[in-house]
Design an enzyme around this catalytic site. Sequence first.
Site, PDB file in Angstrom:
ATOM      1  N   GLY A  46     -46.331  67.121  52.761  1.00 13.38           N
ATOM      2  CA  GLY A  46     -45.706  65.943  52.147  1.00 13.38           C
ATOM      3  C   GLY A  46     -44.716  66.233  51.029  1.00 13.38           C
ATOM      4  CD  GLU A 101     -49.752  66.709  46.231  1.00 13.13           C
ATOM      5  OE1 GLU A 101     -48.919  66.889  47.124  1.00 13.13           O
ATOM      6  OE2 GLU A 101     -50.975  66.842  46.408  1.00 13.13           O
ATOM      7  CG  ASP A 102     -46.952  64.112  48.861  1.00 14.51           C
ATOM      8  OD1 ASP A 102     -47.955  64.477  48.203  1.00 14.51           O
ATOM      9  OD2 ASP A 102     -47.015  63.819  50.063  1.00 14.51           O
ATOM     10  CG  ASP A 105     -54.893  58.537  46.558  1.00 15.57           C
ATOM     11  OD1 ASP A 105     -54.565  57.446  46.080  1.00 15.57           O
ATOM     12  OD2 ASP A 105     -55.719  58.639  47.489  1.00 15.57           O
ATOM     13  CE  LYS A 133     -51.012  55.694  46.668  1.00 17.31           C
ATOM     14  NZ  LYS A 133     -51.805  55.536  47.892  1.00 17.31           N
ATOM     15  CG  PHE A 154     -50.723  54.564  52.907  1.00 18.88           C
ATOM     16  CD1 PHE A 154     -51.668  55.505  52.504  1.00 18.88           C
ATOM     17  CD2 PHE A 154     -49.793  54.923  53.874  1.00 18.88           C
ATOM     18  CE1 PHE A 154     -51.683  56.778  53.063  1.00 18.88           C
ATOM     19  CE2 PHE A 154     -49.811  56.188  54.438  1.00 18.88           C
ATOM     20  CZ  PHE A 154     -50.748  57.119  54.032  1.00 18.88           C
ATOM     21  CG  ASP A 161     -47.288  62.385  57.267  1.00 18.94           C
ATOM     22  OD1 ASP A 161     -47.716  62.694  56.144  1.00 18.94           O
ATOM     23  OD2 ASP A 161     -47.897  62.653  58.327  1.00 18.94           O
ATOM     24  NE  ARG A 167     -44.095  65.187  57.840  1.00 20.36           N
ATOM     25  CZ  ARG A 167     -45.203  65.292  57.118  1.00 20.36           C
ATOM     26  NH1 ARG A 167     -45.176  64.990  55.853  1.00 20.36           N
ATOM     27  NH2 ARG A 167     -46.325  65.682  57.663  1.00 20.36           N
TER      28      ARG A 167
END
Length: 190
Positions: A46, A101-102, A105, A133, A154, A161, A167
């Site tokens: 990601g 990192e994308d 969470d 988040k 989300f 993705d 993506r």
Amino acid sequence: MATSAFPPFRVLLSRDQILRRIHELARAITEAMRGEPPCLVVVIEGARTFARQLQKVLPGQLPLHEVRASSYGSGTVSSGEVRLTLGQDVPCAGRDVVLLEDIVDTGRTIAALQRHFAQKGARSCRVATLLSKPSRRVVDVALDFVGFEIPDEFVLGCGMDLDGRYREIPDVVVYEKSVEMAFQRAAAAR
Ligand code: IMP
């Protein structure tokens, strides 16, 4: 009329907004490193897009090392156990690592990677994430460079993705099943 390749999901962050913020993150990372080039470690898949965009604007065309971390559990429920399946050989000993990192969470992936790189002798292990988040956090992790804090939705695009799809969407968009289904129905009727 030209048809879009993707369902018209709601745009949360436009590509331009993202690129502007990545420039700011690159400046902040450069200042924090005080001339010492960091060891950049990309959490794939990601974060590849974010990492490449950041690499372009950081000085020195630094190499990108890759790690893959997977959560194991039953069905859709993560057990919270994170296993590193790639990235054992990143040359991190004595160096300042920056994990790219994308999205953070629960924080479990980043916490596990920080433990891993500390054990491997990294001098420090900072985190640069495009998105966070905060309301979803289970593990208390310190994030050094955060692009955007977002609500508990989300999201897709900019490298993120859903089962390998979406993506390539250049913006960060909010996934909605109903929007996807309407799009698929319209495509099938054409
Ligand atoms: P964590 O260990 O719970 O912090 O999980 C982080 C990983 O979960 C990210 O690297 C993503 O792969 C995935 N993830 C969490 N939220 C999203 C989302 O909204 N869209 C896409 N992937 C997500």
